[in-house]
Design an enzyme around this catalytic site. Structure first.
Site, PDB file in Angstrom:
ATOM      1  N   HIS A   1       0.823  -1.217   0.000  1.00 14.53           N
ATOM      2  CA  HIS A   1       0.000   0.000   0.000  1.00 14.53           C
ATOM      3  C   HIS A   1       0.854   1.264   0.000  1.00 14.53           C
ATOM      4  O   HIS A   1       0.339   2.346  -0.260  1.00 14.53           O
ATOM      5  CB  HIS A   1      -0.924   0.000   1.221  1.00 14.53           C
ATOM      6  CG  HIS A   1      -2.006  -1.041   1.126  1.00 14.53           C
ATOM      7  ND1 HIS A   1      -3.324  -0.735   0.882  1.00 14.53           N
ATOM      8  CD2 HIS A   1      -1.958  -2.395   1.218  1.00 14.53           C
ATOM      9  CE1 HIS A   1      -4.040  -1.845   0.833  1.00 14.53           C
ATOM     10  NE2 HIS A   1      -3.233  -2.872   1.038  1.00 14.53           N
TER      11      HIS A   1
ATOM     12  N   ASP B   1       3.543   9.447  -0.761  1.00 14.02           N
ATOM     13  CA  ASP B   1       2.371   8.664  -0.369  1.00 14.02           C
ATOM     14  C   ASP B   1       2.149   7.550  -1.388  1.00 14.02           C
ATOM     15  O   ASP B   1       2.340   7.783  -2.589  1.00 14.02           O
ATOM     16  CB  ASP B   1       1.126   9.579  -0.340  1.00 14.02           C
ATOM     17  CG  ASP B   1       0.137   9.168   0.742  1.00 14.02           C
ATOM     18  OD1 ASP B   1       0.145   7.975   1.126  1.00 14.02           O
ATOM     19  OD2 ASP B   1      -0.638  10.024   1.196  1.00 14.02           O
TER      20      ASP B   1
END
Ligand code: F6P
Length: 474
Positions: free
Chosen positions: A158, A366
């Site tokens: 992720h 991110d």
């Protein structure tokens, strides 16, 4: 259809009070699993002081069966707070300066992965497919293979995979790289992450690249492919449309008293660029004094990982910074920054996104950032807000019509805030339309179905983008 087993460190149990789950993994997986059903194994969040750890807690909610294990004090210290969050997290977010590598934590990380394998083994049936998530559990497939598990096993990362010079600064890089070759499918958020991973394998002479997405190592083949994670787009858009009548929405509107709302929503994490964002907002207000008393930044920042020293320190830094800006620029009837350290329920968040003129999604790094996608989904198509997005978020690879910024460039970001607030409606609509089409197409179900089709070795279900890979015979 074979049974799906999902394994992740954090397992968000259905919240009794409807509180929001922290973070993208929890939200995305819950949506994906609720639709398909399956078994979800992970940490209960409880720490036990006695060893051995007791039996698994089994729970059922709708289609999902949960198998939860406690961990010991030492496990949590070495594996979660230690190697996962003081080595892998900072390294994958390009913060070598914050990585605190220690052999004790590294050993604890591999030990807890062995422990997860021992908890999972008795639950595995012959045709199950196993989907393991995130940086806490990289070596889990290797452990399962060692115990003779032949099932298809996939892994989804992720968070970002960094460039080789950064990743290879971690002492146990080869152990981690080799352990990943025990999977059948490795998923990344973006092509860039996959290419960084491939470059690490090549640099370390591990395995061979057979095609764009196909690799072989130690007598096995596997694929590594980008699967950009998404949200339940239509459901979230509906929540946002319905939020207009809630008390919170009315109170918020009243308290804004005609001022424009700018919103930021992030876990309190150094990767999210919150201090740079507040600097940019302050610079914007100073350079554009006409906007003073006309805009309010609502920064919603639930605390996270407070036991890790860097996170604890950050709580103080950000609170002081927001206080300083409010003290310097605020007036008796205007507070420039409303800083809130709690998570909100999803309907409330959806309503706030819809009310906001601008969202500041400016992480320094991110994996994806689902706040960006939720903000887009929540907008009113007649009068949409503007997404100001860091080019270092995975979402920027898809949402090219956002106002892309470099979050390290505080003055540049301040200028883009001003341009976003002044953007004509036609431009806002055009940008939103194109982003919404992407958020609709790459939704959480597409993400899940595409990954699982690859993992099953099948063609993707109808309506789901076909994998572009040629299959390697196994
Ligand atoms: O992928 C990283 C992630 O799992 C996110 O999905 C989520 O935002 C966050 O980390 C949760 O972190 P933790 O479980 O440490 O609170």
């Amino acid at each position: 259809m074979s049974r799906l087993i999902v394994v992740s460190n954090r397992v968000p149990l259905p919240a009794k009070n409807g509180a929001a789950s922290a973070g993208g993994l929890a939200v995305a997986l819950q949506s994906a699993l609720a639709a398909r059903g399956g078994l979800w194994l992970g940490w209960s969040g409880k720490i036990c002081s006695d060893e051995p750890v007791g039996p698994l807690t089994m729970l059922k909610d709708g289609n999902i069966e949960y198998a939860l294990t406690d961990l010991t004090d030492l496990d949590v210290e070495e594996y979660y707070q230690g190697f996962a969050n003081r080595v892998l997290w900072p390294i994958c977010h390009y913060r070598l300066d914050l990585a605190e590598y220690g052999r004790r934590e590294m050993t604890g990380y591999f030990r807890v992965n062995q422990f997860f394998a021992s908890r999972l083994l008795p639950l595995i049936q012959k045709d199950d497919v196993i989907w393991i998530h995130d940086y806490h559990l990289i070596p889990l497939a290797e452990e399962l293979r060692r115990q003779g598990v032949k099932n298809r096993i996939g892994f989804f990362l992720h968070i970002p995979w960094p460039a080789p010079d950064v990743f290879l600064a971690m002492p146990v890089h080869d152990e981690l790289l080799k352990s990943l070759t025990a999977y059948d499918v490795i998923g990344f958020q973006t092509r860039q992450d996959r290419e960084n991973f491939a470059a690490c394998l090549a640099r370390q002479n591990i395995g061979e690249r057979l095609g764009e997405e196909e690799f072989s190592a130690a007598g096995r083949t596997f694929i590594a492919r980008p699967y950009p994670i998404g949200i339940e787009t239509d459901e979230f858009a509906k929540l946002a449309r319905q939020a207009g009548n809630t008390t919170l929405h009315k109170r918020m509107r009243q308290s804004l008293d005609g001022k424009d709302l700018i919103i930021g929503v992030d876990r309190l994490d150094y990767s999210k660029g919150i201090t740079q964002r507040i600097d940019a907002f302050e610079t914007f207000l100073t350079r554009h004094p006409d906007y003073q008393r006309k805009v309010t930044l609502l920064q919603i920042t639930p605390k996270s990982r407070s036991e890790v020293p860097e996170y604890e320190a950050m709580q103080k830094t950000v609170a002081e910074q927001a206080g300083r800006v409010n003290g310097a620029l605020g007036t008796v009837d205007w507070v420039p920054i409303r800083y809130v350290n709690r998570s909100l329920r999803r309907p409330a968040l959806a309503g706030l996104y819809r009310m906001a003129k601008v969202a500041l999604v400016t992480p320094l790094r991110d994996g994806m950032n689902l706040v960006a996608k939720e903000f887009v989904a929540a907008q009113d198509e007649d009068d949409p807000g503007v997404l100001l997005l860091s080019r270092f978020a995975g979402a920027a690879h898809e949402l090219k019509d956002a106002m892309l910024v470099n979050p390290y460039d505080v003055e540049g970001t301040a200028d883009v805030i001003a341009r976003s607030l002044a953007m004509p409606r036609e431009e806002r609509q055009a940008r939103w339309k194109s982003m919404m089409a992407t958020v609709r197409e790459n939704n959480v179900f597409t993400w899940c179905d595409t990954f699982l089709a690859d993992l099953a070795g099948n063609e993707a279900p109808e309506g789901v983008a076909q994998p572009r890979l040629k299959r390697v015979s196994r």
